[in-house]
Enzyme design. Structure first.
Site, PDB file in Angstrom:
ATOM      1  N   SER A 228       5.368  14.253 -18.412  1.00 48.81           N
ATOM      2  CA  SER A 228       6.348  13.273 -17.954  1.00 48.81           C
ATOM      3  C   SER A 228       7.767  13.742 -18.269  1.00 48.81           C
ATOM      4  O   SER A 228       8.175  14.812 -17.824  1.00 48.81           O
ATOM      5  CB  SER A 228       6.034  11.914 -18.579  1.00 48.81           C
ATOM      6  OG  SER A 228       6.705  10.891 -17.891  1.00 48.81           O
ATOM      7  N   ASP A 455       0.413   9.010  -9.118  1.00 48.16           N
ATOM      8  CA  ASP A 455       1.034   8.826 -10.431  1.00 48.16           C
ATOM      9  C   ASP A 455       2.100   7.737 -10.326  1.00 48.16           C
ATOM     10  O   ASP A 455       2.988   7.813  -9.484  1.00 48.16           O
ATOM     11  CB  ASP A 455       1.670  10.149 -10.882  1.00 48.16           C
ATOM     12  CG  ASP A 455       2.149  10.125 -12.319  1.00 48.16           C
ATOM     13  OD1 ASP A 455       2.767   9.121 -12.733  1.00 48.16           O
ATOM     14  OD2 ASP A 455       1.923  11.119 -13.033  1.00 48.16           O
ATOM     15  N   HIS A 483      -1.255   8.567 -14.811  1.00 47.39           N
ATOM     16  CA  HIS A 483      -0.058   9.330 -15.153  1.00 47.39           C
ATOM     17  C   HIS A 483      -0.443  10.605 -15.894  1.00 47.39           C
ATOM     18  O   HIS A 483      -1.042  10.545 -16.964  1.00 47.39           O
ATOM     19  CB  HIS A 483       0.848   8.460 -16.027  1.00 47.39           C
ATOM     20  CG  HIS A 483       2.166   9.078 -16.351  1.00 47.39           C
ATOM     21  ND1 HIS A 483       2.878   9.841 -15.456  1.00 47.39           N
ATOM     22  CD2 HIS A 483       2.922   9.034 -17.485  1.00 47.39           C
ATOM     23  CE1 HIS A 483       4.005  10.239 -16.013  1.00 47.39           C
ATOM     24  NE2 HIS A 483       4.051   9.769 -17.250  1.00 47.39           N
TER      25      HIS A 483
END
Length: 514
Positions: A228, A455, A483
């Protein structure tokens, strides 16, 4: 899977600034080289930083079996390295063998604001594949301003409770004023409690800290897995130090070329995509709290629940009641990982019956609220880093009002809340030091960029964009929900990344897994 543990880990991979609230196929390979630039092409250490690069790390037992900890010193201000220093916490678990040690593998779970050390100790150093842990020292550094590294602090626990309950879908001028006041109080609290460090928690500065750690660990090049926001950190490192790039995995990628409005609006659409996947699964079940007819009906019912919570917050079994903002955050938290969908269905069913405890628990996991009413510094650091890395998405409430329709087009369910949440940086006490920019990292060794097609927090098109920007980027696609992708159940994804980490060979260009 332990859903609560999963959410705790994934809550650290927030992505952008706005949220306060096994089969495979592959295409042809166009970037399969495993060569790395010669060491002589690496830039020399600036004179003012040589004392930091020459320091000796003193490792000690962390108190957690198998882990060692230390503290690394870094300049508070890299532009003025003699003006003060900051102490950064580092942890490692040494390579277990068998096999020749490759080096150190630095990990970062994202955020910004996620504790890399907690992630290392609770997951990476025990959950990463045994063959990877055998040949790498697993290493984590809490970024400046985060967790054990001189954390940014903004509000007390009770103040944070109040803040998380503020209405983020204002219906009139009074509610707009209340929301703006909450953002101002949050920002002022950060300045009062952490004013010295606030100007020095940017992603660029943390990337420079990572290079110093690389050198102190004795590694010629940085090997790294970032998730991320950790992908933005890794890409930033590659842009600054392309000749020092080793094996970089950027999982759940962010696009550094987008401005704050685009990032927040794209993320809004990402959560809508995730909700549609949840709803399509839910309506097939007889006990779905959002009905059994269609995803459109499910969205209507969820919006009705949010509206009811806005008008009349419900009991939770404790002093806090479930407001619309807390309920929305609870739903968002469950979008990060499909393994949380059963928990979300149960929480929504209870909420419809007047019991908000389930959604409150999900919201608390997102905010990292502890049972004793205190909070980890995740949200404080999240705002501090994001508001420094880019100019604000919106300058004032009028600008948000004008943007709400485009956000609601991106997500009829979450759009309004996400648009208003993006106003937070307009109240920040420190001017931004970063701007949107492409990162090419010319001359870097092959870098693997991983994207998941559904996602919620880092939309798939961001991974496509970053892989295209990086001169040595290779895109690895997971067709699925949730995710990030590495270590989440796809043998195809895991095998491709493990091969890269262990052998240096990236997957074939545009390889796709499911």
């Amino acid at each position: 899977m332990d859903t609560r543990r999963s959410l705790r880990i994934l809550a650290t991979t927030l992505g952008t600034a706005g949220l306060l609230i096994s089969g495979c196929s592959s295409g042809s390979s166009t970037n399969a080289s495993t060569s790395t630039p010669p060491a002589s092409s690496a830039p020399a250490v600036p004179a003012g930083l040589k004392p930091y690069y020459a320091q000796q790390l003193k490792w000690r037992d962390c108190g957690v079996e198998g882990f060692q900890c230390t503290t690394m010193k870094a300049p508070l201000d890299y532009k003025k390295p003699d003006s003060g220093e900051i102490k950064l916490a580092v942890a490692r678990k040494k390579a277990t063998g068998p096999g020749k040690r490759i080096g150190s593998l630095l990990v970062n779970p994202g955020g910004p604001g996620g504790s890399a050390i907690e992630y290392l100790q609770s997951y990476a150093a025990i959950g990463y594949p045994a063959q990877v842990r055998a040949r790498y020292d697993m290493v984590a550094i809490d970024p400046r301003g985060v967790a054990r590294s001189e954390p940014v602090v903004c509000l007390t626990g009770p103040q944070m409770d109040t803040y998380t309950q503020v209405d983020q879908t204002p219906d009139d001028a009074a509610e707009v004023t209340e929301l703006g006041g909450a953002y101002t109080k949050f920002a002022n609290g950060c300045e009062q409690r952490s004013g010295e460090i606030l100007p020095h928690v940017s992603t660029v500065e943390t990337a420079r800290d990572m290079d110093m750690l690389r050198a102190l660990l004795g590694d010629e090049r940085l090997h790294y897995v970032g998730a991320s926001y950790g992908t933005f950190l890794g890409a930033t490192y590659a842009g600054l130090f392309p000749a020092r790039v080793g094996r970089l995995v950027l999982d759940g990628a962010m696009d550094p070329s987008l401005d704050a409005v685009e990032l927040n609006r794209d993320q809004t659409a990402g959560f809508e995509t995730a909700f549609q996947a949840f709803a399509a699964d839910c309506v097939k079940k007889a006990d779905c709290p959002l009905g059994t007819t269609s995803t459109a009906d499910a969205a209507t019912r969820l919006k009705r629940l949010f509206a009811d919570l806005d008008a009349r917050p419900i009991a939770t079994g404790e002093s806090r009641r479930l407001t619309e903002s807390l309920g929305t955050t609870g739903v968002i938290a469950a979008m990060y990982d499909e393994s949380a969908w059963p928990q979300l269905r149960e929480a929504l069913t209870s909420a419809q019956k007047g019991d908000g405890s389930g959604l409150l628990a999900l919201s608390d996991s997102y905010y990292e609220r502890r049972p004793n009413g205190t909070y980890a510094n995740l949200m404080f650091a999240n705002a501090a880093v994001n508001c420094l890395d880019q100019p604000p998405a919106f300058a004032d409430a009028k600008a948000v009002t004008g943007a709400v329709p485009s956000f609601e087009k991106a997500s009829p369910v979450f759009g309004k809340a996400f648009a208003w949440a993006a106003l937070n940086c307009a109240h920040w006490p420190v001017p931004p030091t970063g701007t949107p920019h492409r990162i090419e990292a010319k001359g870097a060794a092959p870098i693997v960029v991983v994207g998941t097609t559904r996602d919620p927090a880092t939309p798939y098109k961001w991974a496509q964009s970053l892989a295209g920007q990086l001169s040595s980027g290779t895109l690895l696609t997971y067709r699925g929900d949730g995710h990030t992708a590495y270590g989440r159940g796809s043998d195809c994804i895991d095998s491709a990344i493990n091969t890269y980490l262990l052998e240096g060979t990236p997957p074939a260009e545009d390889k796709k897994c499911s």
